[in-house]
Design a protein around this motif. Sequence first.
Motif, PDB file in Angstrom:
ATOM      1  N   THR A  24       0.834  -1.197   0.000  1.00 44.36           N
ATOM      2  CA  THR A  24       0.000   0.000   0.000  1.00 44.36           C
ATOM      3  C   THR A  24       0.873   1.253   0.000  1.00 44.36           C
ATOM      4  O   THR A  24       2.056   1.219   0.389  1.00 44.36           O
ATOM      5  N   GLN A  25       0.267   2.365  -0.421  1.00 45.76           N
ATOM      6  CA  GLN A  25       0.999   3.625  -0.430  1.00 45.76           C
ATOM      7  C   GLN A  25       1.374   4.051   0.989  1.00 45.76           C
ATOM      8  O   GLN A  25       2.430   4.640   1.210  1.00 45.76           O
ATOM      9  N   SER A  26       0.515   3.740   1.947  1.00 46.48           N
ATOM     10  CA  SER A  26       0.814   4.087   3.339  1.00 46.48           C
ATOM     11  C   SER A  26       2.033   3.308   3.849  1.00 46.48           C
ATOM     12  O   SER A  26       2.816   3.820   4.652  1.00 46.48           O
ATOM     13  N   THR A  27       2.210   2.073   3.362  1.00 45.96           N
ATOM     14  CA  THR A  27       3.387   1.286   3.736  1.00 45.96           C
ATOM     15  C   THR A  27       4.651   1.925   3.189  1.00 45.96           C
ATOM     16  O   THR A  27       5.676   2.015   3.884  1.00 45.96           O
ATOM     17  N   VAL A  28       4.601   2.380   1.936  1.00 42.67           N
ATOM     18  CA  VAL A  28       5.754   3.063   1.338  1.00 42.67           C
ATOM     19  C   VAL A  28       6.090   4.321   2.135  1.00 42.67           C
ATOM     20  O   VAL A  28       7.255   4.583   2.462  1.00 42.67           O
ATOM     21  N   SER A  29       5.061   5.095   2.479  1.00 46.48           N
ATOM     22  CA  SER A  29       5.283   6.320   3.256  1.00 46.48           C
ATOM     23  C   SER A  29       5.904   6.011   4.609  1.00 46.48           C
ATOM     24  O   SER A  29       6.809   6.712   5.079  1.00 46.48           O
TER      25      SER A  29
END
Length: 283
Positions: A24-29
Motif C-alpha cells: 500500500t501507499q501508506s506502507t511506502v510512506s
Amino acid sequence: MAQTFLAIIDCGNFREAAERLGVTQSTVSARIKSLEEQLGKPLFVRNKSGATMTAAGQNFRDYAQSFVQLWEKARHKVASTTSYQDYFRIGVRPSLWHPLTMNWLKDVREQFPAVAFHLHFGIAGDMIRKMKEGVLDLAVLLTAPSLPEIKVERLFKEDFLLVGRPGDPVPDPQQPEEFAARYIDIEWGEEFRASRDHYYPFLALAGLTFSVASYGLQYLQENGGYGYFPQSMIRAELDRGALSVVEAAPVISQQVYLAYVNAKGSNILPELIDRFRLQAKEL
C-alpha cells in the motif's frame, strides 16, 4: 527500505512505487519516514508532480544501490549452497572484456563448474566503491585504487592505438580544431587522460565522449572519426582491415590492474586470481 527508496526514484512518486512493490501507499510512506528518521534528514519533497529527491536523498542514492546489491550478493551466496559451491561478483571495465576477461571466464567456468559468477560492467570509480563496500569480490581496472582494504597487482601493459576507418583523412595535430572535432573520446581513466593530454592538450575538452568503449567504436566505424582503443580490443578489426592505425600518432601504454578484497576465508578466490594472471601472460 533501500529498495523502496530506489523504487520511488524510478517511478517518480509514492503511488506507482507502491504498485511496483505490491504494497500500500501508506506502507511506502511509513518505510520512507522510518528511513528519514534513522538518517536524520528528509529524502524526498512531495508535490503534485510526484516526489523529488532532496540533497540528502541524492547523497543516499549510491549507498542505497550498494545496500540492495550487497543484499542480493548475500542472498545469492546463501542460496547458491544448494546448487553451487560458491558465488562471486566480478567487476570489469567493458574495454577489458575481450579477450582477457572473456577467456578468463571460459577458463574458470570449466575449472569450477560448481561456482556461480555475476559480471558487473562499469567505470573504475563505481567498481572501486563497490569493492570497498563488499559488493564486488574482484575487479579488472585501468586505474589502481589506493585503499588499504583492497589489494592491487599489475596484470599486463596495454597499448592504446589511435585508429580510424581506412581511407578517411589522417588527423593533423597542426590543425587542432579539426582534429578535436573528429576525435571520439572514451573514458579510459585519469592515467590514460594525462598521457594523452601530454601529446594532444587540445583534446582535453572533447566534443563527443563515450563511457562504454564498444559504443564509441561502433560510432567510429559507422560515422568516421578517430579514437584511442586498446590493441587487444581491436586486434580483429585491424587484422581484417576494418580499422587502420594512425601511424604518426604516439602509442599510449597503460597498466591493467587486478584489484581484489582480502581472500581470507575463501579457497576459490586465490585460484580465480591465479587464472587472471595466467590469462594476462598469454596476451
